[in-house]
Design a protein around this motif. Structure first.
Motif, short mmCIF file in Angstrom:
data_model
loop_
_atom_site.label_atom_id
_atom_site.label_comp_id
_atom_site.label_asym_id
_atom_site.label_seq_id
_atom_site.Cartn_x
_atom_site.Cartn_y
_atom_site.Cartn_z
N CYS A 16 0.84 -1.21 0.00
CA CYS A 16 0.00 0.00 0.00
C CYS A 16 0.87 1.25 0.00
O CYS A 16 1.88 1.34 0.69
CB CYS A 16 -0.91 0.00 1.23
SG CYS A 16 -2.06 1.38 1.24
N HIS A 20 0.07 4.02 1.16
CA HIS A 20 -0.17 4.87 2.33
C HIS A 20 0.87 4.58 3.41
O HIS A 20 1.71 5.41 3.69
CB HIS A 20 -1.58 4.65 2.88
CG HIS A 20 -1.82 5.38 4.17
ND1 HIS A 20 -2.36 4.77 5.27
CD2 HIS A 20 -1.53 6.65 4.53
CE1 HIS A 20 -2.40 5.65 6.26
NE2 HIS A 20 -1.93 6.79 5.83
N GLY A 35 2.22 1.07 3.78
CA GLY A 35 2.98 -0.15 3.52
C GLY A 35 2.34 -1.46 3.90
O GLY A 35 3.00 -2.49 3.90
N CYS A 36 1.06 -1.48 4.21
CA CYS A 36 0.40 -2.77 4.48
C CYS A 36 0.22 -3.53 3.17
O CYS A 36 0.19 -2.94 2.10
CB CYS A 36 -0.98 -2.54 5.10
SG CYS A 36 -0.92 -1.97 6.79
N CYS A 65 -5.72 -1.94 6.31
CA CYS A 65 -5.20 -1.16 7.44
C CYS A 65 -5.99 0.13 7.68
O CYS A 65 -6.41 0.42 8.79
CB CYS A 65 -3.72 -0.83 7.22
SG CYS A 65 -2.69 -2.27 7.48
N HIS A 66 -6.16 0.94 6.61
CA HIS A 66 -6.89 2.21 6.79
C HIS A 66 -7.89 2.41 5.66
O HIS A 66 -8.25 3.52 5.32
CB HIS A 66 -5.91 3.38 6.85
CG HIS A 66 -4.75 3.14 7.76
ND1 HIS A 66 -3.51 2.78 7.31
CD2 HIS A 66 -4.67 3.16 9.11
CE1 HIS A 66 -2.69 2.59 8.33
NE2 HIS A 66 -3.37 2.81 9.43
N SER A 113 -7.90 2.14 2.34
CA SER A 113 -7.67 2.75 1.02
C SER A 113 -8.22 1.80 -0.05
O SER A 113 -8.13 0.58 0.09
CB SER A 113 -6.18 2.99 0.77
OG SER A 113 -5.76 4.13 1.48
N PRO A 150 -6.82 7.10 2.69
CA PRO A 150 -5.68 8.02 2.86
C PRO A 150 -4.57 7.86 1.83
O PRO A 150 -3.73 8.75 1.73
CB PRO A 150 -5.15 7.65 4.26
CG PRO A 150 -5.54 6.22 4.45
CD PRO A 150 -6.85 6.04 3.72
S1 FES Z 1 -1.57 1.24 4.86
FE1 FES Z 1 -3.05 0.98 3.36
S2 FES Z 1 -4.54 2.42 3.84
FE2 FES Z 1 -3.02 2.76 5.31
#
Ligand code: FES
Length: 264
Positions: A190, A192, A194-195, A211-212, A214, A228
């Motif tokens: 990701c 954002h 890094g997930c 994770c958040h 996106s 995000p």
């Molecule tokens: S790590 Fe993917 S949305 Fe935050």
């Protein structure tokens, strides 16, 4: 004390976050055990106080002061716990100062290491177990995680291959030939924080980061649609070699993962 020293040494030699965490855990576990041991030194009750008289007599106060100062079990005269507490807190305090180095801009810098991966022209695309992959192995709707044949940055180089209906693709013109029979490849990291972007909503044509939250549009170059992440997932140009196996036709379209390093 040892935990605090280990944290300091670990920070200076750039040990992993896990090692720093273990060092801090040891330090705080040591403090906990120390406090528990100190409690054991306190005089045991039960204690009964007459409530009628709220002020102790001068004689009682003098006796208490004597008691606290006794060498055989008095609180004030137990020097080892106090000294160990002082030492442990001093070492931990010094260790806590070390991360200031990160704010001074003198620490290690990633350079171009975050920008480069092993994806390059004609690098074979392999599955997790190292086996090659052919386009006809992927059915419509399939998603599989792949890597360059020789990994340089481990999981950071993971790419998600998706097989979609080519009629749905609306890629930028210069990427028109980056797919093979509707197979498209995006970095799985990701942009954002890094997930792994591991959730594939096939019907909506979206990749979701758990994770958040996106959301990336797989038909339009993995542009972020929601959440995000501000940057699209880098795309891998795909082709086949003379044996019909999937290969990369060049590097990823951008650095994988979050972009908090200097890109220029
Ligand atoms: S790590 Fe993917 S949305 Fe935050």
């Amino acid at each position: 004390v040892l935990g605090g020293i280990a944290f300091g040494v670990g920070y200076v030699v750039d040990a992993s976050t896990q090692v720093l965490g273990i060092a801090l855990s040891v330090a705080f576990a040591g403090l906990t055990i120390g406090f528990a041991a100190w409690v054991a030194l306190l005089p045991e009750g039960p204690f009964v106080e007459e409530r009628e008289q709220m002020t102790s007599s001068a004689a009682d106060r003098a006796a208490l002061a004597d008691d606290l100062g006794q060498a055989d079990g008095g609180i004030v005269s137990a020097p080892l716990p106090r000294r160990m507490l002082t030492l442990a807190l001093t070492v931990l305090g010094l260790a806590a100062l070390l991360p200031v180095r990160s704010l001074l801009g003198t620490g290690l810098k990633p350079g171009r290491s975050q920008r480069e991966t092993n994806w390059a022209v004609d690098v074979p695309v392999v599955k997790e177990d190292g086996t090659f992959i052919r386009p006809d192995e992927l059915e419509l709707g399939a998603a599989v995680t792949v890597f360059p044949q020789d990994r340089k940055r481990g999981d950071d180089e993971a790419v998600l291959l998706l097989r979609v209906d080519p009629a749905h693709l609306q890629l930028p013109a210069q990427r028109a030939d980056w797919t093979v029979n509707g197979i498209i490849g995006y970095s799985k990291i990701c942009t954002h924080a890094g997930c792994p972007v591991g959730l594939y909503a096939q019907g909506a044509g979206e990749l979701l980061c758990p994770c958040h939250q996106s959301v990336f549009d797989i038909y339009r170059g993995a542009e972020p649609r929601y959440g995000p992440a501000a940057r699209p997932l880098p795309q891998l140009p795909l082709g086949t070699d003379d044996q019909g196996r999937l290969v990369a036709r060049g590097p990823l379209s951008g650095p994988p993962g979050p972009g908090w390093w200097r890109r220029s």
